[in-house]
Design a protein around this motif. Structure first.
Motif, PDB file in Angstrom:
ATOM      1  N   ASP A 208       0.828  -1.203   0.000  1.00  0.00           N
ATOM      2  CA  ASP A 208       0.000   0.000   0.000  1.00  0.00           C
ATOM      3  C   ASP A 208       0.866   1.257   0.000  1.00  0.00           C
ATOM      4  N   PRO A 209       0.303   2.402  -0.375  1.00  0.00           N
ATOM      5  CA  PRO A 209       1.048   3.662  -0.261  1.00  0.00           C
ATOM      6  C   PRO A 209       1.381   3.961   1.196  1.00  0.00           C
ATOM      7  N   GLY A 210       2.570   4.493   1.418  1.00  0.00           N
ATOM      8  CA  GLY A 210       3.006   4.871   2.759  1.00  0.00           C
ATOM      9  C   GLY A 210       3.601   6.261   2.774  1.00  0.00           C
ATOM     10  N   GLY A 211       2.976   7.174   2.003  1.00  0.00           N
ATOM     11  CA  GLY A 211       3.446   8.545   1.932  1.00  0.00           C
ATOM     12  C   GLY A 211       3.783   8.946   0.502  1.00  0.00           C
ATOM     13  N   GLU A 212       4.097  10.243   0.327  1.00  0.00           N
ATOM     14  CA  GLU A 212       4.541  10.772  -0.961  1.00  0.00           C
ATOM     15  C   GLU A 212       5.806  11.589  -0.762  1.00  0.00           C
ATOM     16  N   LEU A 213       6.643  11.575  -1.783  1.00  0.00           N
ATOM     17  CA  LEU A 213       7.918  12.287  -1.713  1.00  0.00           C
ATOM     18  C   LEU A 213       7.685  13.785  -1.519  1.00  0.00           C
ATOM     19  N   ARG A 214       8.472  14.385  -0.618  1.00  0.00           N
ATOM     20  CA  ARG A 214       8.320  15.808  -0.303  1.00  0.00           C
ATOM     21  C   ARG A 214       8.596  16.680  -1.534  1.00  0.00           C
ATOM     22  N   GLU A 215       7.895  17.824  -1.604  1.00  0.00           N
ATOM     23  CA  GLU A 215       8.065  18.749  -2.719  1.00  0.00           C
ATOM     24  C   GLU A 215       9.517  19.193  -2.873  1.00  0.00           C
ATOM     25  N   GLU A 216      10.174  19.432  -1.754  1.00  0.00           N
ATOM     26  CA  GLU A 216      11.563  19.884  -1.793  1.00  0.00           C
ATOM     27  C   GLU A 216      12.450  18.873  -2.520  1.00  0.00           C
ATOM     28  N   LEU A 217      12.214  17.569  -2.257  1.00  0.00           N
ATOM     29  CA  LEU A 217      13.020  16.538  -2.904  1.00  0.00           C
ATOM     30  C   LEU A 217      12.617  16.355  -4.367  1.00  0.00           C
ATOM     31  N   LEU A 218      11.343  16.541  -4.668  1.00  0.00           N
ATOM     32  CA  LEU A 218      10.922  16.502  -6.073  1.00  0.00           C
ATOM     33  C   LEU A 218      11.679  17.539  -6.884  1.00  0.00           C
ATOM     34  N   ARG A 219      11.815  18.730  -6.335  1.00  0.00           N
ATOM     35  CA  ARG A 219      12.542  19.795  -7.050  1.00  0.00           C
ATOM     36  C   ARG A 219      14.027  19.482  -7.127  1.00  0.00           C
ATOM     37  N   GLU A 220      14.591  19.042  -5.989  1.00  0.00           N
ATOM     38  CA  GLU A 220      16.036  18.790  -5.948  1.00  0.00           C
ATOM     39  C   GLU A 220      16.447  17.674  -6.895  1.00  0.00           C
ATOM     40  N   TRP A 221      15.604  16.655  -7.002  1.00  0.00           N
ATOM     41  CA  TRP A 221      15.936  15.501  -7.842  1.00  0.00           C
ATOM     42  C   TRP A 221      15.316  15.599  -9.228  1.00  0.00           C
ATOM     43  N   ARG A 222      14.686  16.754  -9.529  1.00  0.00           N
ATOM     44  CA  ARG A 222      14.148  17.039 -10.863  1.00  0.00           C
ATOM     45  C   ARG A 222      13.112  16.004 -11.282  1.00  0.00           C
ATOM     46  N   LEU A 223      12.174  15.746 -10.376  1.00  0.00           N
ATOM     47  CA  LEU A 223      11.111  14.791 -10.626  1.00  0.00           C
ATOM     48  C   LEU A 223       9.801  15.553 -10.797  1.00  0.00           C
ATOM     49  N   SER A 224       8.959  15.089 -11.722  1.00  0.00           N
ATOM     50  CA  SER A 224       7.709  15.799 -11.972  1.00  0.00           C
ATOM     51  C   SER A 224       6.674  15.528 -10.894  1.00  0.00           C
ATOM     52  N   GLY A 225       6.698  14.301 -10.332  1.00  0.00           N
ATOM     53  CA  GLY A 225       5.797  13.953  -9.238  1.00  0.00           C
ATOM     54  C   GLY A 225       4.358  13.829  -9.680  1.00  0.00           C
ATOM     55  N   PRO A 226       3.458  13.423  -8.789  1.00  0.00           N
ATOM     56  CA  PRO A 226       3.812  12.962  -7.441  1.00  0.00           C
ATOM     57  C   PRO A 226       4.511  11.605  -7.476  1.00  0.00           C
ATOM     58  N   VAL A 227       5.303  11.326  -6.426  1.00  0.00           N
ATOM     59  CA  VAL A 227       6.008  10.052  -6.304  1.00  0.00           C
ATOM     60  C   VAL A 227       5.545   9.374  -5.018  1.00  0.00           C
ATOM     61  N   VAL A 228       4.914   8.228  -5.162  1.00  0.00           N
ATOM     62  CA  VAL A 228       4.430   7.462  -4.018  1.00  0.00           C
ATOM     63  C   VAL A 228       5.592   6.729  -3.358  1.00  0.00           C
TER      64      VAL A 228
END
Length: 484
Positions: A208-228
Motif C-alpha cells: 500500500d502507499p506509505g506517503g509521498e515524496l516531499r516537494e523539496e526533494l521533487l525539485r532537488e531531484w528534478r522529478l515531476s511527481g507525485p512520487v508514491v
C-alpha cells in the motif's frame, strides 16, 4: 519508472526499474557502523540520508532521463533497529542495530513476561526493538523520557523522504510490539515494554502507499511527481518479494552478513519455542517463517581479517567441490546465536585443531560450520510443518560454489541459483513500489527469477555430513554451559 532502495547494514543500494522489471540503473553508497563497546553496534541515521543523497545523485548521473519518470519508491531495510526521535523529529541518539546484544537481560525479562510470546508469536530476542528501549529506559532515562517516536531504520529514511511516520507489518513484526496474527500494534505488548501507542508509526501493508515524496526533494531531484513511497518491507520480506517467495512452501537461503532460511506461509503459524521467527509478509494475508543465524559471511570476513588474506583468496584455496567434511569443527557463534538456541552468551570456537591444520582447513571448517548452523534452522522449520525440496540461494556467500555444494549436501536440499543480479531486497522494494502505485498486483510482479544452475546434494556424502552435523550439535551442548 520505479525505484527500490535497500538500506543494508554496510550500505544503501538503489535500483531503477521499468514497468517490466528491467534494471535501468543502479548505485550504491557505503555506511559505517560504530562499535563503541563490546556487543554494541550503532549507526548514525544521518549517514542513511547522506547515502540516499549519494545514490540518487549517481542514479541521475547514469540515467537521469529514466529517473525523471519516477512514479514510486519502495524501501527495504535491516530490521529491529531502534531510532529514537523527540517531539520535533530530531534524532536523540545513534540507532541501536539488529546485531547489538547489550539488551540481552532486558530481552530475557520481557520474554518471560506472561503473554509476550502469545501476542507477538516470537521469542523476544536481544536484537529486537522492544528490549533496546528497555535498555534505554534503564541506562539513559533522560533520553527515554524525551522519546516521542521510535522508528525502524528504513522508516526513518521514509520520514526524511515524506515527512510522515509510517511503517509496514513485516518490519514492525520484529519489534516485539506487534500482534503478528492481527497485523496491528498490541496495546498490551506496548504496555509491558513501558511504551505508548502514540510513540508508534501508522501501519500499512507493504503493497500500500506509505506517503509521498516531499516537494523539496521533487525539485532537488528534478522529478515531476507525485512520487508514491510504498509501505515497503523489512529486508528479508523484501528479498522474498524479490525472488517470488510469496506462496506457501516457497523460500530461499540467504548467505549474507547473517544467514537466513525463509519460507512463505499462507497462514499464521507461530512456533516461538523453536526460536523460528514468525513475521508478517510484505504481502497482505501472508506470513513468513525464518531461521536466522547471526554470522554467515561475517564468519568468513572475521577469518579473512585475522589471517590477513582477502576472502576471495581464502575461498579460492579450496577445491572445486567438497570431498567430505573436515575433522575440524567451527562454531559460528561470533555474536551469539538466534535459531535454534536463542543464546546471546555463546561464542565461536574451533575444535579439533591439529598441528598440521592450515588456512585452507580453517576456511573449510568455517564454511561447514555456517552450513551446520543453517541445518539447525532447517530442522527448526521442519518441526513447524514447513518443508521444501528446493531453495533459491542468494547473498554474497552464494558466489562460492564450494560453499553452496557443502550446504546443499548438509541440508540434503537442492539450491537454485538465479540468473543475473537483478533480484533480492532492492528488487523486492521496487516491486512493492509498483504495487503501491497501483500499476501491478503482487501475483503479477512477484515472480521467481530465471534459474542459472541448480546445486544438487552429493548423495554419496550426505551420511558423512550428517555425522559431522551431529558432532557439531554435541559441541554446542558441551560448550553452552561454560559460556555464561
Amino acid at each position: 519508472m520505479y525505484l527500490g532502495l535497500d538500506l543494508g547494514t554496510s550500505g544503501l543500494r538503489g535500483i531503477l526499474v521499468d514497468e517490466a522489471g528491467q534494471v535501468l540503473a543502479e548505485a550504491e553508497a557505503e555506511i559505517a557502523t560504530s562499535n563503541p563497546q563490546p556487543g554494541w553496534s550503532e549507526q548514525a541515521p544521518q549517514d542513511w540520508i547522506d547515502a540516499c543523497v549519494t545514490v540518487m545523485g549517481r542514479l541521475r548521473e547514469t540515467n537521469g532521463d529514466a529517473l525523471a519518470q519516477l512514479r514510486a519508491i519502495g524501501l527495504s531495510g535491516h530490521m529491529h533497529g531502534a531510532t529514537l526521535l523527540d517531539r520535533d523529529g530530531a534524532v536523540l541518539r545513534p540507532c541501536i542495530l539488529w546485531n547489538d546484544t547489550r539488551s540481552a537481560q532486558e530481552a530475557k525479562e520481557l520474554d518471560q513476561t506472561p503473554g509476550m510470546r502469545e501476542i507477538t508469536g516470537n521469542i523476544v530476542f536481544p536484537g529486537f526493538t522492544a528490549p533496546k528501549l528497555e535498555w534505554v529506559r534503564a541506562h539513559e532515562p533522560d533520553l527515554f523520557a524525551r522519546t516521542a517516536m521510535v522508528l525502524l531504520p528504513k522508516d526513518y529514511l521514509r520520514f526524511w523522504l515524506t515527512g510522515e511516520y509510517v511503517s509496514d507489518m513485516s518490519d514492525s513484526a520484529g519489534t516485539s510490539w506487534l500482534d503478528v496474527g492481527a497485523r496491528d500494534w498490541s496495546d498490551r505488548a506496548l504496555e509491558l515494554g513501558y511504551m505508548r501507542p502514540d510513540q508508534m508509526p501508522r501501519l500499512v501493508e507493504g503493497t500500500d502507499p506509505g506517503g509521498e515524496l516531499r516537494e523539496e526533494l521533487l525539485r532537488e531531484w528534478r522529478l515531476s511527481g507525485p512520487v508514491v513511497v510504498a509501505g515497503s518491507a523489512g529486508d528479508n520480506a523484501a528479498a522474498a518479494c524479490g525472488i517470488g517467495s510469496i506462496d506457501e512452501g516457497s523460500g530461499f537461503l540467504s548467505l549474507g552478513t547473517s544467514g537466513v532460511l525463509l519460507m512463505a506461509r499462507n497462514s499464521y503459524a507461530p512456533a516461538p519455542e523453536t526460536a523460528v521467527h514468525c513475521f508478517c509478509h510484505a504481502v497482505p494475508h501472508r506470513w513468513i517463517q525464518m531461521g536466522v543465524i547471526l554470522s554467515a559471511t561475517n564468519s568468513l570476513n572475521w577469518l579473512s581479517r585475522n589471517l590477513g588474506q582477502p576472502v576471495e583468496a581464502l575461498a579460492g584455496a579450496l577445491p572445486a567441490q567438497p570431498n567430505g567434511p573436515s575433522s575440524l569443527t567451527f562454531l559460528p557463534y561470533l555474536s551469539g546465536e538466534r535459531t535454534p538456541h536463542n543464546d546471546s552468551a555463546i561464542r565461536g570456537a574451533f575444535l579439533g585443531l591439529d598441528i598440521a591444520s592450515g588456512s585452507a582447513d580453517l576456511v573449510q571448517a568455517v564454511m561447514e560450520g555456517v552450513g551446520f548452523a543453517m541445518r539447525d534452522c532447517l530442522e527448526a522449520l521442519r518441526s513447524t510443518g514447513t518443508e521444501s525440496s528446493q531453495l533459491i540461494a542468494v547473498g554474497g556467500g552464494a558466489r562460492s560454489r564450494y560453499w553452496l555444494q557443502t550446504i546443499a549436501t548438509t541440508l540434503n536440499v537442492s539450491l537454485a541459483l538465479p540468473k543475473g543480479s537483478a533480484f533480492g531486497a532492492a528488487t523486492g522494494a521496487a516491486r512493492l513500489a509498483m504495487c503501491a502505485a497501483g500499476d501491478a498486483t503482487p501475483e503479477q510482479v512477484m515472480t521467481s527469477p530465471e534459474i542459472d544452475a541448480i546445486i544438487e546434494p552429493q548423495s554419496d556424502l550426505t551420511e558423512d555430513y550428517d555425522s559431522a552435523y551431529r558432532r557439531y550439535k554435541a559441541y554446542y551442548t558441551a560448550l553452552a554451559p561454560l559460556a555464561g
